[in-house]
Design an enzyme around this catalytic site. Sequence first.
Site, PDB file in Angstrom:
ATOM      1  CE  LYS A  72      -3.964  -2.039   2.579  1.00 47.91           C
ATOM      2  NZ  LYS A  72      -5.252  -1.637   1.849  1.00 47.91           N
ATOM      3  CB  THR A  92      -6.333   2.003  -2.041  1.00 46.69           C
ATOM      4  OG1 THR A  92      -6.748   1.261  -2.848  1.00 46.69           O
ATOM      5  CG2 THR A  92      -7.164   3.338  -1.957  1.00 46.69           C
ATOM      6  CG  PHE A 121      -9.387   2.553   1.606  1.00 48.63           C
ATOM      7  CD1 PHE A 121      -9.082   1.536   1.016  1.00 48.63           C
ATOM      8  CD2 PHE A 121      -9.969   3.584   0.929  1.00 48.63           C
ATOM      9  CE1 PHE A 121      -9.474   1.090  -0.467  1.00 48.63           C
ATOM     10  CE2 PHE A 121     -10.468   3.534  -0.088  1.00 48.63           C
ATOM     11  CZ  PHE A 121     -10.346   2.242  -0.969  1.00 48.63           C
ATOM     12  CB  CYS A 182     -12.686  -0.615  -1.108  1.00 51.79           C
ATOM     13  SG  CYS A 182     -12.324  -1.486   0.650  1.00 51.79           S
ATOM     14  CB  THR A 245     -13.392  -8.076  -9.852  1.00 54.29           C
ATOM     15  OG1 THR A 245     -12.927  -9.181  -9.146  1.00 54.29           O
ATOM     16  CG2 THR A 245     -13.915  -8.250 -11.187  1.00 54.29           C
ATOM     17  N   GLY A 267      -9.020 -14.840  -3.622  1.00 54.05           N
ATOM     18  CA  GLY A 267      -8.536 -15.972  -3.717  1.00 54.05           C
ATOM     19  C   GLY A 267      -9.332 -17.015  -4.744  1.00 54.05           C
TER      20      GLY A 267
HETATM   21  C1  LIG Z   1      -5.375  -7.788   2.421  1.00 53.84           C
HETATM   22  C2  LIG Z   1      -5.835  -7.152   1.098  1.00 53.84           C
HETATM   23  C3  LIG Z   1      -5.742  -5.905   0.800  1.00 53.84           C
HETATM   24  C4  LIG Z   1      -6.298  -5.294  -0.296  1.00 53.84           C
HETATM   25  N1  LIG Z   1      -6.426  -3.864  -0.361  1.00 53.84           N
HETATM   26  C5  LIG Z   1      -6.447  -3.325  -1.613  1.00 53.84           C
HETATM   27  C6  LIG Z   1      -6.542  -2.123  -1.786  1.00 53.84           C
HETATM   28  O1  LIG Z   1      -5.944  -1.316  -0.873  1.00 53.84           O
HETATM   29  N2  LIG Z   1      -7.015  -1.504  -2.680  1.00 53.84           N
HETATM   30  C7  LIG Z   1      -7.583  -2.169  -3.900  1.00 53.84           C
HETATM   31  O2  LIG Z   1      -7.796  -1.774  -4.774  1.00 53.84           O
HETATM   32  N3  LIG Z   1      -7.416  -3.613  -3.933  1.00 53.84           N
HETATM   33  C8  LIG Z   1      -7.275  -4.211  -2.605  1.00 53.84           C
HETATM   34  N4  LIG Z   1      -7.225  -5.483  -2.475  1.00 53.84           N
HETATM   35  C9  LIG Z   1      -7.792  -6.406  -3.648  1.00 53.84           C
HETATM   36  C10 LIG Z   1      -6.717  -6.873  -4.496  1.00 53.84           C
HETATM   37  O3  LIG Z   1      -6.045  -6.114  -5.291  1.00 53.84           O
HETATM   38  C11 LIG Z   1      -7.455  -7.981  -5.518  1.00 53.84           C
HETATM   39  O4  LIG Z   1      -8.191  -7.002  -6.293  1.00 53.84           O
HETATM   40  C12 LIG Z   1      -8.285  -8.788  -4.881  1.00 53.84           C
HETATM   41  O5  LIG Z   1      -7.724  -9.446  -3.560  1.00 53.84           O
HETATM   42  C13 LIG Z   1      -8.470 -10.209  -5.889  1.00 53.84           C
HETATM   43  O6  LIG Z   1      -7.152 -10.662  -6.107  1.00 53.84           O
HETATM   44  P1  LIG Z   1      -6.747 -11.914  -5.403  1.00 53.84           P
HETATM   45  O7  LIG Z   1      -7.810 -13.198  -5.551  1.00 53.84           O
HETATM   46  O8  LIG Z   1      -5.453 -12.386  -6.286  1.00 53.84           O
HETATM   47  O9  LIG Z   1      -6.083 -11.865  -4.096  1.00 53.84           O
HETATM   48  C14 LIG Z   1      -6.716  -6.102  -1.080  1.00 53.84           C
HETATM   49  C15 LIG Z   1      -6.803  -7.410  -1.041  1.00 53.84           C
HETATM   50  C16 LIG Z   1      -6.340  -7.988   0.131  1.00 53.84           C
HETATM   51  C17 LIG Z   1      -6.413  -9.486   0.303  1.00 53.84           C
END
Ligand SMILES: Cc1cc2nc3c(=O)[nH]c(=O)nc-3n(C[C@H](O)[C@H](O)[C@H](O)COP(=O)(O)O)c2cc1C
Length: 356
Positions: A72, A92, A121, A182, A245, A267
């Site tokens: 972040k 973010t 956030f 979010c 997404t 996931g």
């Molecule tokens: C702990 C955590 C924090 C996240 N923080 C943000 C964030 O600050 N801004 C954002 O756009 N997406 C955030 N995401 C979402 C990820 O960028 C991503 O869109 C989502 O986890 C799906 O991808 P994945 O299945 O590979 O984890 C976060 C995901 C996780 C697990």
Amino acid sequence: MTLYSRVRPLAFKLPPERAHNLGKRTLKAAQSTMPTRATLSYIYQYEHPALEVDLFGTTFPNPVGMAAGFDKNAEVTHALEALGFGFVEIGTVTPYPQTGNDRPRLFRLREDRAMVNRMGFNGQGMDRVRDRLERNAVPKIPLGVNVGKMNTSSEDEAIEDYRRVFDRLSPFADYVVVNVSCPNTPKQFDETSSDHLRRIFETLQDENDEDRPILVKVGPDSPTKSVLELVDIVLEFDIDGIVATNTTTGRDGATDSNREEWGGMSGKPLADPSTEVIRSIAAATDGELPIVGVGGVDSAERAYEKIRAGASLVQLYTGFVYEGPSTATRINKELVELLERDGFSSIQAAVGADLD
Ligand SMILES: Cc1cc2nc3c(=O)[nH]c(=O)nc-3n(C[C@H](O)[C@H](O)[C@H](O)COP(=O)(O)O)c2cc1C
């Protein structure tokens, strides 16, 4: 057996957020000296011309990026580069520091290869991030900057939040993402209403003298109709792409007891729903609008499905937690094999191959 498969049971004994912070401290230490950084690169770097993607006025050495939320505050961009990622999206980032929601706020759904988070956030704010970028945090690989609003902001204040973070950080970015999806921040107003999106895009485009690519990040939970409405607004304001997404509020495909925790799930169970959103955006735009596909990518097959559905680039976060530091390298190596198997000369040739 990889080293990570031996370390993971130990890391998973820690509460998830502590394990995450420990992992980041390790990456920070590894990137802090040239010899350790070079060693990581030596182990994990994998280059292949078929993996290169020309997009947003730059060249991505491979299509596998680290998704927003992991770094972040732009603290480990160089380590992620050394681990073979093709790009990193920081954020973010909000205008001011925020502590986020109360802990615990990150949960593993181990059997499901998923996580639920309601971080809310948390972050150091744009000034600290800018200092870091000015000092040395800009990696050689492309850098995305994901921008957000303060949790307490009203609709008018939110527009100003996006404008200020964009103003401050876009000079360092190869692309900027507006995060309006979010699911674990307080909802002061409808962040995805057409009017609000129009105001954000108009404001940022007015500010965008250097013509930075601007993207918007969508969630997987909106009905197809509202995704298509968003696409119309994106095209109206010459927005450069969509990140699809964010996490889901749904729990389909999850069986672990932590599915009861509130927040966004990421996931494996998110893999198919996010690919379907990518497919509908690609179909609605005849494959003309760049899409960054994210959700449940933990293998080359999962990445390839998103690419064939219309994503030009993919990202992952949860896959890295379960698969470890070699995730990007392994996906990239296997992607080359999949391209060869199917007779594609490059990733770019495979984008949207499954669209009719
Ligand atoms: C702990 C955590 C924090 C996240 N923080 C943000 C964030 O600050 N801004 C954002 O756009 N997406 C955030 N995401 C979402 C990820 O960028 C991503 O869109 C989502 O986890 C799906 O991808 P994945 O299945 O590979 O984890 C976060 C995901 C996780 C697990």
